[in-house]
Design an enzyme around this catalytic site. Sequence first.
Site, PDB file in Angstrom:
ATOM      1  N   ARG A  37       0.823  -1.214   0.000  1.00  0.00           N
ATOM      2  CA  ARG A  37       0.000   0.000   0.000  1.00  0.00           C
ATOM      3  C   ARG A  37       0.861   1.270   0.000  1.00  0.00           C
ATOM      4  NH1 ARG A  37      -5.159  -1.257   4.019  1.00  0.00           N
ATOM      5  NH2 ARG A  37      -6.494  -2.037   2.347  1.00  0.00           N
ATOM      6  N   LYS A  95     -15.187 -13.306   6.013  1.00  0.00           N
ATOM      7  CA  LYS A  95     -16.141 -12.236   6.319  1.00  0.00           C
ATOM      8  C   LYS A  95     -17.402 -12.374   5.477  1.00  0.00           C
ATOM      9  CE  LYS A  95     -12.795  -8.680   7.506  1.00  0.00           C
ATOM     10  NZ  LYS A  95     -12.196  -7.493   6.907  1.00  0.00           N
ATOM     11  N   GLY A 154      -6.937  -8.272   1.181  1.00  0.00           N
ATOM     12  CA  GLY A 154      -5.597  -8.471   1.745  1.00  0.00           C
ATOM     13  C   GLY A 154      -5.092  -9.897   1.611  1.00  0.00           C
ATOM     14  N   GLY A 197     -12.332  -4.302   1.199  1.00  0.00           N
ATOM     15  CA  GLY A 197     -13.714  -3.823   1.303  1.00  0.00           C
ATOM     16  C   GLY A 197     -14.064  -2.847   0.191  1.00  0.00           C
TER      17      GLY A 197
HETATM   18  C1  3PG Z   1      -8.782  -1.814   5.026  1.00  0.00           C
HETATM   19  O1  3PG Z   1      -7.697  -2.303   5.338  1.00  0.00           O
HETATM   20  O2  3PG Z   1      -9.755  -2.501   4.729  1.00  0.00           O
HETATM   21  C2  3PG Z   1      -8.893  -0.317   4.952  1.00  0.00           C
HETATM   22  O3  3PG Z   1      -7.704   0.298   5.368  1.00  0.00           O
HETATM   23  C3  3PG Z   1     -10.082   0.189   5.732  1.00  0.00           C
HETATM   24  O4  3PG Z   1      -9.937  -0.122   7.101  1.00  0.00           O
HETATM   25  P1  3PG Z   1     -11.230  -0.294   7.985  1.00  0.00           P
HETATM   26  O5  3PG Z   1     -11.921  -1.533   7.477  1.00  0.00           O
HETATM   27  O6  3PG Z   1     -10.734  -0.437   9.410  1.00  0.00           O
HETATM   28  O7  3PG Z   1     -12.080   0.935   7.808  1.00  0.00           O
HETATM   29 MG    MG Z   2     -10.661  -4.256   5.947  1.00  0.00          MG
END
Ligand code: 3PG
Ligand code: MG
Length: 395
Positions: free
Chosen positions: A37, A202, A352, A375
């Site tokens: 990132r 998830k 990820g 997400g």
């Molecule tokens: C992620 O890693 O999904 C983003 O950085 C957003 O983080 P969050 O889901 O804690 O808002």
């Molecule tokens: Mg996340």
Amino acid sequence: MAKKTIEDVEVAGKIVLMRVDFNVPLDGQCKVTDDQRIRMALPSIESVLKRGGRLILMSHLGRPTIGEDNARFSLKPVAVRLGELLAMEVAFATDTVGDDAGAKAGCLADGGVMMLENLRFNPGEKKGDAEFARTLAEMADVYCNNAFGTCHRADASMVAVPRAMGNKPKVVGFLVAKEIKYLTDAIADPRRPFVAILGGAKVSDKIPVISNLLRICDKVLIGGAMAYPFSLATGGKVGDSLVEPDKVGLAKELLEAGGDKLVLPVDTHCGDAKTGDCNKQVVEAGKIPDGWQGLDIGPRTAKLYAEVAGNANTIVWNGPMGVFEIPPFDEGTKAVAQAIADGRGISIIGGGDSAAAIGQLGFAERVSHVSTGGGASLAMLEGRTFEAVELLDDK
Ligand code: 3PG
Ligand code: MG
């Protein structure tokens, strides 16, 4: 959605406030273990610095709880890593809207860069607080959203800050522009067959995505824990597997709507514990005995999914097929990753864990695009638009 990019604004001598997503994994010693990132944000960062802009970077890291000891969520190690990548000093402010940030911003030279401490250390960030946002916006002449991974959030730095900029320029960074283009094009005019592979744990996040993907894809393959509500919906047994029973109704609806577009595992690799040395067996999908949990797709499913993936001309993959951090339950994920890397189609990897699997297997160069957003890329596949991008300046 033609938005102005950072290239379209004059930055020499100006303060550019850039929202990045440096929410990266850190090890026990607070060292960055995956800097994708950070690296992906470099073109926008360098564009500002080369043109003599003064850059203030802001990001969140993790999900700190206000009032607790949050030392492990500090962005300091990330600033250090960024300094290594840029081969220059990156100043670090120990706060976001406090004295240290103000003082360091005042000392920024043209072509200099500083990073603020974790935005989420301030309660105003998650609340979208207008006062917090105004203080941040006042520091800057230009706002840039280069945080694709956070674009689906309405946090202050994503929405209230650009709003508070008023008539000052607010633009997208190259990373956001590139990710949105890739995902939009893949959905808008896909080369067919267009296949989506969804996995991961998830389930609640991803089941809504399936409805939209069923509308636009030729096949939607399901793996990981997401398969288990479907097993329950067809009267199967999932033993002690990770499953959200309240998703069974939705799974039924999707099965009806999806018909043979929706492809589910035919077998499951189970263990009697979530460890590498547990007892293991492969069972038919929906026949997981009590005392056992599904930890990966089975070998027949892996072969089937690899075949479908190999024949795709466009493929979107989000989420591993099993608990891939615990071998041998990484086999399903590896088989899918291999098939995507070997395939001829356009391949887009989001999330990820899938991105990490592709990276660890050395396939990053053999896929079309590895998204920095989990997400956020799912939200795009769901067909949602981002307020954090909509409100930026049009070309
Ligand atoms: C992620 O890693 O999904 C983003 O950085 C957003 O983080 P969050 O889901 O804690 O808002
Ligand atoms: Mg996340």
